[in-house]
Design a protein around this motif. Structure first.
Motif, PDB file in Angstrom:
ATOM      1  N   GLU A   1      -9.500   5.167  -0.500  1.00 46.32           N
ATOM      2  CA  GLU A   1     -10.979   5.710  -0.319  1.00 46.32           C
ATOM      3  C   GLU A   1     -11.086   6.883   0.381  1.00 46.32           C
ATOM      4  O   GLU A   1     -11.773   7.921   0.110  1.00 46.32           O
TER       5      GLU A   1
ATOM      6  N   TRP B   1     -13.072   7.868   9.908  1.00 50.29           N
ATOM      7  CA  TRP B   1     -12.939   6.349   9.438  1.00 50.29           C
ATOM      8  C   TRP B   1     -11.536   5.828   9.696  1.00 50.29           C
ATOM      9  O   TRP B   1     -11.696   4.743   9.987  1.00 50.29           O
TER      10      TRP B   1
ATOM     11  N   VAL C   1      -6.805  -0.462   0.004  1.00 46.65           N
ATOM     12  CA  VAL C   1      -8.112   0.249  -0.804  1.00 46.65           C
ATOM     13  C   VAL C   1      -8.924   1.307   0.101  1.00 46.65           C
ATOM     14  O   VAL C   1      -9.357   2.301  -0.211  1.00 46.65           O
ATOM     15  N   ASP C   2      -9.288   0.824   1.456  1.00 46.43           N
ATOM     16  CA  ASP C   2      -9.763   1.818   2.469  1.00 46.43           C
ATOM     17  C   ASP C   2      -9.270   3.038   2.264  1.00 46.43           C
ATOM     18  O   ASP C   2      -9.678   4.144   2.543  1.00 46.43           O
TER      19      ASP C   2
ATOM     20  N   ASP D   1      -3.643  -5.654   4.732  1.00 46.14           N
ATOM     21  CA  ASP D   1      -3.942  -6.261   3.526  1.00 46.14           C
ATOM     22  C   ASP D   1      -4.544  -5.501   2.630  1.00 46.14           C
ATOM     23  O   ASP D   1      -4.600  -4.303   2.792  1.00 46.14           O
ATOM     24  N   ALA D   2      -4.701  -6.210   1.356  1.00 51.06           N
ATOM     25  CA  ALA D   2      -5.287  -5.240   0.270  1.00 51.06           C
ATOM     26  C   ALA D   2      -6.355  -4.421   0.674  1.00 51.06           C
ATOM     27  O   ALA D   2      -6.417  -2.958   0.033  1.00 51.06           O
ATOM     28  N   SER D   3      -7.564  -5.073   1.214  1.00 49.99           N
ATOM     29  CA  SER D   3      -8.577  -4.275   1.546  1.00 49.99           C
ATOM     30  C   SER D   3      -8.502  -3.146   2.326  1.00 49.99           C
ATOM     31  O   SER D   3      -8.971  -1.915   2.006  1.00 49.99           O
ATOM     32  N   GLU D   4      -7.465  -2.940   3.314  1.00 50.95           N
ATOM     33  CA  GLU D   4      -7.227  -1.937   4.168  1.00 50.95           C
ATOM     34  C   GLU D   4      -6.178  -0.830   3.076  1.00 50.95           C
ATOM     35  O   GLU D   4      -6.814   0.385   3.281  1.00 50.95           O
TER      36      GLU D   4
ATOM     37  N   HIS E   1     -10.109   2.258  12.767  1.00 52.18           N
ATOM     38  CA  HIS E   1      -9.237   1.217  12.286  1.00 52.18           C
ATOM     39  C   HIS E   1      -7.827   1.273  12.838  1.00 52.18           C
ATOM     40  O   HIS E   1      -7.143   2.313  12.320  1.00 52.18           O
TER      41      HIS E   1
END
Length: 143
Positions: free
Chosen positions: A88, A107, A84-85, A79-82, A111
């Protein structure tokens, strides 16, 4: 392959025979033995272990991450948040500060979908460089 010296790596967490018992721990490549596909890794407590390059994990090269995500995002069902992660993580990795690079790799490893997308072995990296000599760093030019 000399560009791998200084690279932050993680000893594969499921390695069954570890010369210095550092499974799942981070270290830095200090020397490569090309012909045997071995690497010396220094850990925080200055312990050095000799590992097969397929037992060492690292982030895929930054120059490949965007293309890989663009072409394979559906495979990993991210998904989009992954995404973005991941970006980062690569910002942390770009600092070139070993402790911060270790944070990024750690990090990524926590995941499952992210690690499948952006973590591979040092052996894979060496094979990639040998298969694509045109992509190796030119002397005197930074990436």
């Amino acid at each position: 392959m000399k560009d791998l010296i200084g690279t932050t790596v993680m000893v594969h967490p499921e390695l069954t025979q570890d010369p210095v018992n550092k499974q799942g721990q981070m270290g830095t490549i200090t020397h490569l033995v090309d012909e045997d596909r071995l690497a010396y890794v220094r850990f925080k407590n200055d312990v050095i272990g000799l590992y097969s390059t397929d037992a060492l994990l690292m982030l895929i090269p930054p120059e490949l991450v965007v293309d890989k995500l663009r072409t394979e995002i559906g495979i990993f069902e991210m998904d989009a948040s992954e995404v973005v992660d991941i970006l980062e993580m690569y910002q942390l990795h770009a600092t070139r500060i070993p402790e911060v690079q270790q944070e990024a790799l750690d990090w990524a490893m926590t995941h499952d979908r992210i690690s499948k997308a952006i973590v591979f072995s040092v052996e894979d990296r060496i094979g990639f460089q040998l298969d694509r000599p045109d992509q190796q760093q030119k002397p005197g030019r930074g990436r």
